[in-house]
Motif scaffolding. Structure first.
Motif, short mmCIF file in Angstrom:
data_model
loop_
_atom_site.label_atom_id
_atom_site.label_comp_id
_atom_site.label_asym_id
_atom_site.label_seq_id
_atom_site.Cartn_x
_atom_site.Cartn_y
_atom_site.Cartn_z
N ARG A 123 -37.22 -8.48 22.14
CA ARG A 123 -36.26 -7.65 21.42
C ARG A 123 -36.40 -7.85 19.92
N ASN A 124 -36.54 -9.08 19.48
CA ASN A 124 -36.71 -9.37 18.05
C ASN A 124 -38.02 -8.82 17.51
N MET A 159 -36.96 -12.69 26.67
CA MET A 159 -36.43 -11.38 26.44
C MET A 159 -35.96 -11.22 24.99
N THR A 160 -35.34 -12.25 24.44
CA THR A 160 -34.89 -12.23 23.06
C THR A 160 -36.07 -12.10 22.11
N LEU A 161 -37.16 -12.77 22.43
CA LEU A 161 -38.37 -12.69 21.60
C LEU A 161 -38.90 -11.27 21.56
#
Length: 192
Positions: A5-6, A1-3
Motif C-alpha cells: 500500500r505504501n 500488505m502495508t508495504l
C-alpha cells in the motif's frame, strides 16, 4: 500488505508530481497555439493508430464514381477550380515518367496543382516554410484494382497545427482548404 500500500501510494504521488510538472512545462509553450491544435492532432493520432500508416492519416481521400474517366475527373477539377477562383497551375503525369524510366506500363497517377496567388503571397509573407504547402495538389490515382481516387494533403495541419495564424491569413487558408475539399468531392461525382 502495508508495504505494498505504501509503495503504491509513493508511485501514485510520483506520477501526480510528474503529470503536474509536464503540464506546467507544456502550458506556456502551448498558450499561443491554435485552439484547434489538440483536435487536429488527436484526429491524426486516432487515424494513425487505426491504420498504422502516417500517409493515410495525413491525407484526404475521395473515391471517384466508377463511370468517370480520368479526363472527365481532370476536366471537372479544372472547371471547379475556375468557378472557385483557383488557378490551375500545372500537371505532372507521374505514370508517364515511370513508364519512361522503366519501359513498362504503369497505372494512372497524375498530380494536378492549383493556386490562389494572393493567398500564396500572404503565406510566404508570413513564413517562407509555407512554400512547401504550395501549390495545392490533388492526385488522381488508379489503385491496383483499377479504381480511381483523389488524394490531397490535409491542410488542417498548416492551419491549426501550431501557433495561431494571423486572422486574415487563417480565414483565407480555411477558404482554400474548403475549396480543395469541395473540388475533390465535386470532381469525384463529375460536377462542373
Amino acid at each position: 500488505m502495508t508495504l505494498i500500500r505504501n509503495l503504491l501510494a509513493v508511485i501514485g504521488a510520483l506520477t501526480l508530481i510528474l503529470v503536474i510538472a509536464i503540464a506546467l512545462w507544456l502550458m506556456p509553450r502551448l498558450a499561443d497555439f491554435d485552439p484547434e491544435f489538440l483536435p487536429t492532432y488527436s484526429s491524426f493520432a486516432s487515424d494513425l493508430l487505426e491504420t498504422g500508416d502516417p500517409g493515410t492519416a495525413m491525407m484526404w481521400s475521395v473515391p471517384v464514381e466508377e463511370d468517370l474517366s480520368t479526363d472527365e475527373v481532370i476536366d471537372s477539377l479544372k472547371s471547379l477550380a475556375t468557378t472557385n477562383n483557383l488557378l490551375f497551375v500545372g500537371e505532372s503525369p507521374f505514370y508517364q515518367q515511370v513508364e519512361a524510366v522503366t519501359g513498362e506500363d504503369y497505372r494512372y497517377v497524375n498530380f494536378l496543382s492549383f493556386c490562389d496567388a494572393q493567398v500564396g503571397k500572404m503565406m510566404l509573407e508570413y513564413r517562407n516554410h509555407y512554400s512547401g504547402f504550395m501549390p495545392c495538389r490533388i492526385a488522381l490515382v488508379e489503385d491496383r484494382e483499377g479504381k480511381l481516387w483523389l488524394f490531397s494533403m490535409n491542410l488542417d495541419f498548416m492551419i491549426y497545427g501550431g501557433r495561431e495564424l494571423p486572422p486574415e491569413l487563417k480565414q483565407e487558408a480555411i477558404s482554400v482548404r474548403d475549396t480543395i475539399r469541395a473540388m475533390m468531392q465535386g470532381a469525384a461525382v463529375g460536377e462542373f
